[in-house]
Scaffold this active site. Structure first.
Site, PDB file in Angstrom:
ATOM      1  N   SER A  18      17.478  23.835   1.733  1.00  0.00           N
ATOM      2  CA  SER A  18      16.277  23.003   1.921  1.00  0.00           C
ATOM      3  C   SER A  18      15.015  23.849   1.875  1.00  0.00           C
ATOM      4  CB  SER A  18      16.366  22.246   3.255  1.00  0.00           C
ATOM      5  OG  SER A  18      16.639  23.136   4.312  1.00  0.00           O
ATOM      6  N   ASN A 105      19.733  22.409  15.192  1.00  0.00           N
ATOM      7  CA  ASN A 105      19.615  20.947  15.287  1.00  0.00           C
ATOM      8  C   ASN A 105      18.428  20.520  16.151  1.00  0.00           C
ATOM      9  OD1 ASN A 105      21.889  21.149  13.803  1.00  0.00           O
ATOM     10  ND2 ASN A 105      23.291  20.357  15.365  1.00  0.00           N
ATOM     11  N   HIS A 151      -5.863 -17.776  -4.675  1.00  0.00           N
ATOM     12  CA  HIS A 151      -5.115 -17.858  -5.942  1.00  0.00           C
ATOM     13  C   HIS A 151      -5.878 -17.206  -7.083  1.00  0.00           C
ATOM     14  CE1 HIS A 151      -2.568 -20.944  -3.964  1.00  0.00           C
ATOM     15  NE2 HIS A 151      -3.714 -21.288  -3.407  1.00  0.00           N
ATOM     16  N   SER A 272     -11.193   7.119 -22.620  1.00  0.00           N
ATOM     17  CA  SER A 272      -9.999   6.917 -23.428  1.00  0.00           C
ATOM     18  C   SER A 272      -9.946   7.987 -24.500  1.00  0.00           C
ATOM     19  CB  SER A 272     -10.070   5.533 -24.066  1.00  0.00           C
ATOM     20  OG  SER A 272      -9.283   5.495 -25.232  1.00  0.00           O
ATOM     21  N   LYS A 278     -14.706   3.314 -23.585  1.00  0.00           N
ATOM     22  CA  LYS A 278     -13.986   2.935 -22.374  1.00  0.00           C
ATOM     23  C   LYS A 278     -14.326   3.766 -21.154  1.00  0.00           C
ATOM     24  CE  LYS A 278     -10.580   0.722 -22.035  1.00  0.00           C
ATOM     25  NZ  LYS A 278      -9.134   0.743 -22.150  1.00  0.00           N
ATOM     26  N   ASN A 280     -12.288   3.937 -17.712  1.00  0.00           N
ATOM     27  CA  ASN A 280     -11.076   3.405 -17.061  1.00  0.00           C
ATOM     28  C   ASN A 280     -11.043   3.692 -15.562  1.00  0.00           C
ATOM     29  OD1 ASN A 280     -10.119   2.474 -19.541  1.00  0.00           O
ATOM     30  ND2 ASN A 280      -9.177   4.455 -20.002  1.00  0.00           N
ATOM     31  N   GLU A 285      -6.465   2.169 -10.104  1.00  0.00           N
ATOM     32  CA  GLU A 285      -5.133   1.759 -10.570  1.00  0.00           C
ATOM     33  C   GLU A 285      -4.051   2.530  -9.814  1.00  0.00           C
ATOM     34  OE1 GLU A 285      -5.084   1.210 -15.145  1.00  0.00           O
ATOM     35  OE2 GLU A 285      -6.785   2.502 -14.723  1.00  0.00           O
ATOM     36  N   GLN A 317      18.744  16.239   6.909  1.00  0.00           N
ATOM     37  CA  GLN A 317      17.895  17.136   6.124  1.00  0.00           C
ATOM     38  C   GLN A 317      17.076  16.345   5.091  1.00  0.00           C
ATOM     39  OE1 GLN A 317      19.154  21.224   5.035  1.00  0.00           O
ATOM     40  NE2 GLN A 317      19.403  20.382   2.983  1.00  0.00           N
TER      41      GLN A 317
END
Ligand code: ARG
Length: 456
Positions: A18, A105, A151, A272, A278, A280, A285, A317
């Site tokens: 780990s 532990n 809605h 873009s 564009k 964005n 998002e 773990q």
């Protein structure tokens, strides 16, 4: 010596190790090891000279880790073994005394509790910052009318401040959930040993004080098995990320040319690769799309714990990557939300034009009839007829003649009707507690500010 005659299979080591992800627990592991050494000496389990030597060594290990010069060895399975190995290299055989009356532990449960406590306080503090940003934005747009939606259809006009304040209440509840997660981390596992307690008379209260825990876990089995605090954090994080996704979704919609309600600052948008025009709203998002990832981590840990026999199992773990990624993802989303909202600009005219759509005064017209004694359900039908009639004849409500109004209901007062359709009155008439009338929004701002100031 080892009980094993065969070496571990490399594929086993790969799945078992780990270190790749738990190395970030090192500050907590060092802190708890320092406290543990102090406690062992205070209980005369080791000498003070040994404890001093251990602390000197731990400081040296911490300096290496902090400076990024710690060299991990191929046999370091996790951060706990790596630190103990290096400590022993630095201070010699006395390093082997650190693990007296401790198991990995209770050690790992303690590190994780300390990590989650920190992550939850950081989330809570970031929320405080975000709430301040939204309150400030609401303050600056107190009387900006916009359509409210149900809605995603225009429903009734509201003030932009009122809409923004809805997020403030969500974020205040989120902050409360993170504070509860902090409290859930307040019980110290250390001292539980592997699962049954240890063969020494230790002072767990001292450990709790040193490490900032409010209490000591009362059951050693529960202490090493418990990851509820991690679930609490992940649940709070999932709900918070979901709130941010709703905000992100609205910012995406509102910044379209179709809505045109707001423009995001360049710093939070991208261009873009093919369409030069564009802009964005990628950050907004991503607020939307990061939320299910955080929720998935919550679900995954719940799955890890589901049906798991007591007490410690290696399955535990698998708590870490879910926690770490959820906390990192949420931190990024909170920072992006604050950044976007600090720099967004709203278009007052576009908002007002959308809010001036007369059709959204339908409830108000129905209520005009109610005041004239018409039962609400009947009034609802009369106004539906008026709306239908206006739509069919390609006109607005205010373009209907007095005769047309009377043909739908002689209880409809044409003067009151025309007055009502003059903009503004629909907002200021929402005077009920929690409504959008200016006086209510002002009270709400004050209420939100005081909720923000009071510890949750
Ligand atoms: N890396 C382990 C974990 O994160 C540490 C505890 C190991 N304990 C054990 N009995 N193998 O859970």
């Amino acid at each position: 010596m080892s009980r094993f005659t065969e070496p571990q299979h490399p594929d086993f080591q790969a799945i078992n190790a780990s270190l790749g992800f738990d190395r970030r627990l090192w500050p907590y592991d060092i802190a708890q090891s320092r406290a543990h050494a102090i406690m062992l000496a205070s209980c005369s389990i080791i000498t003070t000279a040994d404890a001093d030597e251990l602390r000197r060594g731990l400081d040296a290990v911490a300096a290496e880790l902090d400076g990024g010069i710690f060299v991990f060895a191929p046999g370091d399975e996790d951060i706990h073994t790596a630190i103990e190995r290096r400590l022993t290299e630095i201070v010699g055989a006395v390093g082997g005394k650190l693990h007296t009356a401790r198991s990995r532990n209770d050690q790992v449960a303690t590190d994780v509790a300390m990590y989650v406590r920190e992550a939850a306080s950081v989330s809570s503090a970031s929320l405080t910052g975000l709430i301040e940003v939204v309150l400030d934005l609401a303050e600056r747009h107190r009387d900006w009318a916009m359509p409210g939606y149900t809605h995603l259809q225009r429903a009734q006009p509201v003030y932009l401040a009122h809409h923004l304040l809805a997020y403030v209440w969500m974020f205040l509840r989120d902050r409360g959930r993170f504070e509860e997660a902090v409290a859930a981390c307040g019980t110290l596992p250390l001292g539980a040993g592997a699962l049954a307690g240890v063969n020494f008379s230790t002072d767990r209260e001292l450990l709790a004080r040193e490490l900032g825990f409010a209490a000591v876990a009362q059951n050693s089995i529960d202490a090493v098995s418990n990851r509820d605090f991690a679930l609490d954090y992940l649940a709070a994080a999932s709900t918070c990320a979901m709130h941010l996704s709703r905000l992100g979704a609205e910012l995406v919609l509102w910044s379209t040319s179709e809505f045109g309600f707001c423009e995001l600052a360049d710093a939070w948008t991208s261009g873009s690769s093919i369409m030069p025009q564009k802009k964005n709203p990628d950050a907004a998002e991503l607020l939307r799309a990061k939320a299910p990832r955080v929720a998935a981590h919550h679900n995954a840990l719940l799955g890890v714990l589901h049906g798991l026999p007591l007490s410690y199992n290696k399955d535990l773990q698998e708590d870490k990557e879910h926690l770490f990624d959820a906390a990192d993802t949420l931190a990024g989303s909170l920072a992006a939300a604050s950044g976007m909202l600090s720099s967004v600009s709203f278009d007052r005219e576009r908002l007002a034009a959308a809010a001036a759509d007369e059709m959204i005064a339908a409830v108000d017209i129905a209520d005009l009839l109610v005041r004239a004694g018409v039962p609400f359900r009947e009034a609802h039908g009369i106004v539906a007829g008026l709306v239908r009639h206006a739509l069919d004849s390609g006109r607005t409500l205010s373009e209907l003649s007095d005769d047309e109004l009377a043909s739908h209901s002689e209880r409809l007062d044409p003067a009151g009707f025309r007055q009502l359709l003059e903009a503004g009155s629909w907002l200021e008439s929402k005077v009920s507690a929690g409504g959008t009338a200016s006086a209510r929004v002002t009270e709400q701002l004050a209420g939100a500010r005081s909720a923000l100031a009071s510890p949750s």
